[in-house]
Each structure stands twice: as C-alpha cells, then as structure tokens.
Design a protein around this motif. Sequence first.
Motif, PDB file in Angstrom:
ATOM      1  N   ALA A  32       0.451  -1.044   0.357  1.00 18.37           N
ATOM      2  CA  ALA A  32      -0.430   0.361  -0.185  1.00 18.37           C
ATOM      3  C   ALA A  32       1.058   1.621   0.056  1.00 18.37           C
ATOM      4  N   LYS A  33       2.191   0.789   0.111  1.00 17.62           N
ATOM      5  CA  LYS A  33       2.677   2.183   0.516  1.00 17.62           C
ATOM      6  C   LYS A  33       3.090   2.798  -0.596  1.00 17.62           C
ATOM      7  N   ALA A  34       3.716   1.514  -1.586  1.00 17.09           N
ATOM      8  CA  ALA A  34       3.917   2.095  -2.987  1.00 17.09           C
ATOM      9  C   ALA A  34       2.969   2.701  -4.498  1.00 17.09           C
ATOM     10  N   ASN A  35       1.613   1.580  -3.508  1.00 19.18           N
ATOM     11  CA  ASN A  35       0.559   1.829  -4.521  1.00 19.18           C
ATOM     12  C   ASN A  35      -0.777   2.192  -3.585  1.00 19.18           C
ATOM     13  N   PRO A  36      -0.863   3.288  -2.951  1.00 23.76           N
ATOM     14  CA  PRO A  36      -2.203   3.458  -2.257  1.00 23.76           C
ATOM     15  C   PRO A  36      -3.290   3.480  -3.264  1.00 23.76           C
ATOM     16  N   GLU A  37      -3.423   3.609  -4.007  1.00 27.05           N
ATOM     17  CA  GLU A  37      -4.886   4.041  -4.834  1.00 27.05           C
ATOM     18  C   GLU A  37      -5.195   2.606  -5.261  1.00 27.05           C
ATOM     19  N   LEU A  38      -4.278   2.080  -6.069  1.00 26.49           N
ATOM     20  CA  LEU A  38      -4.348   0.392  -6.188  1.00 26.49           C
ATOM     21  C   LEU A  38      -4.712  -0.161  -5.243  1.00 26.49           C
ATOM     22  N   ALA A  39      -4.314  -0.327  -3.597  1.00 25.41           N
ATOM     23  CA  ALA A  39      -4.617  -0.910  -3.059  1.00 25.41           C
ATOM     24  C   ALA A  39      -6.081  -0.640  -2.376  1.00 25.41           C
ATOM     25  N   LYS A  40      -6.190   0.803  -2.674  1.00 22.08           N
ATOM     26  CA  LYS A  40      -7.431   1.019  -1.853  1.00 22.08           C
ATOM     27  C   LYS A  40      -9.037   0.693  -2.964  1.00 22.08           C
ATOM     28  N   ALA A  41      -8.360   0.634  -3.895  1.00 23.43           N
ATOM     29  CA  ALA A  41      -9.538   0.099  -5.548  1.00 23.43           C
ATOM     30  C   ALA A  41      -9.825  -1.455  -4.941  1.00 23.43           C
ATOM     31  N   ARG A  42      -8.553  -2.175  -5.007  1.00 25.42           N
ATOM     32  CA  ARG A  42      -9.078  -3.758  -4.605  1.00 25.42           C
ATOM     33  C   ARG A  42      -9.804  -4.536  -3.944  1.00 25.42           C
ATOM     34  N   LYS A  43     -10.808  -4.858  -4.432  1.00 29.39           N
ATOM     35  CA  LYS A  43     -11.503  -5.723  -3.428  1.00 29.39           C
ATOM     36  C   LYS A  43     -11.396  -6.746  -3.709  1.00 29.39           C
ATOM     37  N   PRO A  44     -11.723  -8.184  -2.622  1.00 26.58           N
ATOM     38  CA  PRO A  44     -11.120  -9.195  -2.264  1.00 26.58           C
ATOM     39  C   PRO A  44     -12.527  -9.636  -3.606  1.00 26.58           C
ATOM     40  N   ARG A  45     -12.746 -10.985  -4.408  1.00 26.43           N
ATOM     41  CA  ARG A  45     -13.145 -12.154  -4.547  1.00 26.43           C
ATOM     42  C   ARG A  45     -14.317 -11.003  -5.282  1.00 26.43           C
ATOM     43  N   THR A  46     -13.531  -9.725  -6.217  1.00 27.41           N
ATOM     44  CA  THR A  46     -14.275  -8.966  -7.586  1.00 27.41           C
ATOM     45  C   THR A  46     -13.761  -9.076  -8.515  1.00 27.41           C
ATOM     46  N   PRO A  47     -13.877  -8.529  -9.780  1.00 27.32           N
ATOM     47  CA  PRO A  47     -12.656  -8.006 -11.311  1.00 27.32           C
ATOM     48  C   PRO A  47     -12.008  -7.329 -11.057  1.00 27.32           C
ATOM     49  N   TRP A  48     -11.154  -7.439 -11.591  1.00 24.67           N
ATOM     50  CA  TRP A  48     -10.260  -5.872 -11.815  1.00 24.67           C
ATOM     51  C   TRP A  48     -10.775  -5.098 -12.840  1.00 24.67           C
ATOM     52  N   GLN A  49     -10.961  -4.388 -11.764  1.00 21.50           N
ATOM     53  CA  GLN A  49     -11.722  -2.983 -13.260  1.00 21.50           C
ATOM     54  C   GLN A  49     -11.400  -1.493 -12.587  1.00 21.50           C
ATOM     55  N   TRP A  50     -11.161  -0.615 -13.232  1.00 21.74           N
ATOM     56  CA  TRP A  50     -11.241   0.345 -12.730  1.00 21.74           C
ATOM     57  C   TRP A  50     -12.202   1.224 -14.054  1.00 21.74           C
ATOM     58  N   VAL A  51     -11.612   2.640 -12.934  1.00 24.18           N
ATOM     59  CA  VAL A  51     -12.421   4.124 -14.216  1.00 24.18           C
ATOM     60  C   VAL A  51     -10.932   4.472 -15.042  1.00 24.18           C
ATOM     61  N   LYS A  52     -11.548   4.539 -16.051  1.00 21.68           N
ATOM     62  CA  LYS A  52     -10.618   5.195 -16.851  1.00 21.68           C
ATOM     63  C   LYS A  52     -10.164   6.540 -16.747  1.00 21.68           C
ATOM     64  N   GLY A  53      -8.591   6.463 -16.814  1.00 18.76           N
ATOM     65  CA  GLY A  53      -8.150   7.373 -16.563  1.00 18.76           C
ATOM     66  C   GLY A  53      -8.016   7.797 -14.863  1.00 18.76           C
ATOM     67  N   SER A  54      -8.313   6.865 -14.118  1.00 18.27           N
ATOM     68  CA  SER A  54      -8.215   6.976 -13.068  1.00 18.27           C
ATOM     69  C   SER A  54      -6.104   6.982 -12.442  1.00 18.27           C
ATOM     70  N   VAL A  55      -6.664   7.309 -11.012  1.00 19.47           N
ATOM     71  CA  VAL A  55      -4.584   7.005 -10.554  1.00 19.47           C
ATOM     72  C   VAL A  55      -3.984   5.453 -10.293  1.00 19.47           C
ATOM     73  N   ALA A  56      -5.865   4.657  -9.521  1.00 19.59           N
ATOM     74  CA  ALA A  56      -5.997   3.378  -9.751  1.00 19.59           C
ATOM     75  C   ALA A  56      -5.428   2.609 -10.976  1.00 19.59           C
ATOM     76  N   GLU A  57      -5.579   3.436 -11.969  1.00 22.14           N
ATOM     77  CA  GLU A  57      -5.903   2.736 -13.727  1.00 22.14           C
ATOM     78  C   GLU A  57      -4.723   3.228 -13.741  1.00 22.14           C
ATOM     79  N   LYS A  58      -3.912   4.261 -13.555  1.00 21.47           N
ATOM     80  CA  LYS A  58      -2.690   5.072 -14.284  1.00 21.47           C
ATOM     81  C   LYS A  58      -1.166   3.306 -12.802  1.00 21.47           C
ATOM     82  N   GLU A  59      -1.720   3.388 -12.130  1.00 27.82           N
ATOM     83  CA  GLU A  59      -0.493   2.912 -11.273  1.00 27.82           C
ATOM     84  C   GLU A  59      -0.888   0.906 -11.829  1.00 27.82           C
TER      85      GLU A  59
END
Length: 70
Positions: A32-59
């Motif tokens: 979570a230190k290196a990828n805070p937005e990716l860690a926040k966006a992750r929900k176990p047992r759900t598909p990996w998906q992001w809003v286009k252009g979001s910080v989580a998608e960039k990470e």
Amino acid sequence: MPDIITLKALCEELKIDPREARERLRAAASNAKANPELAKARKPRTPWQWVKGSVAEKEARRNLQPVSSK
C-alpha cells in the motif's frame, strides 16, 4: 456513468497473460505504500476494474509494464 476498463482489456492492450497480470496486481496491491490507490481500489473476490484515467488505473498499468531484463 464513467468509463470502466477491465483487466481483460488491459491484458489485451499490453499483450500479457491475465494470470500473470493478476499475480502482479495482487503483489502490487499488497504494498500500500508504493501503490496506495491500487490498494484502495482492490476488493477481494471482485473483478479487477478501474475508472478510465484514474490514479488506480495508472498504478495498475505501471505495475503491468514488461520487466526489462538486461
């Protein structure tokens, strides 16, 4: 409604194996230190998906880039 990008679409775009991509993303999200937005966006047992252009998608994209071997 915001545009959503899925892991499948990202894998096709970057030409990588979805299984390997999920492994890399799980490892990245656990740091979570290196990828805070990716860690926040992750929900176990759900598909990996992001809003286009979001910080989580960039990470996610940054973590899925091919590793250069020298």
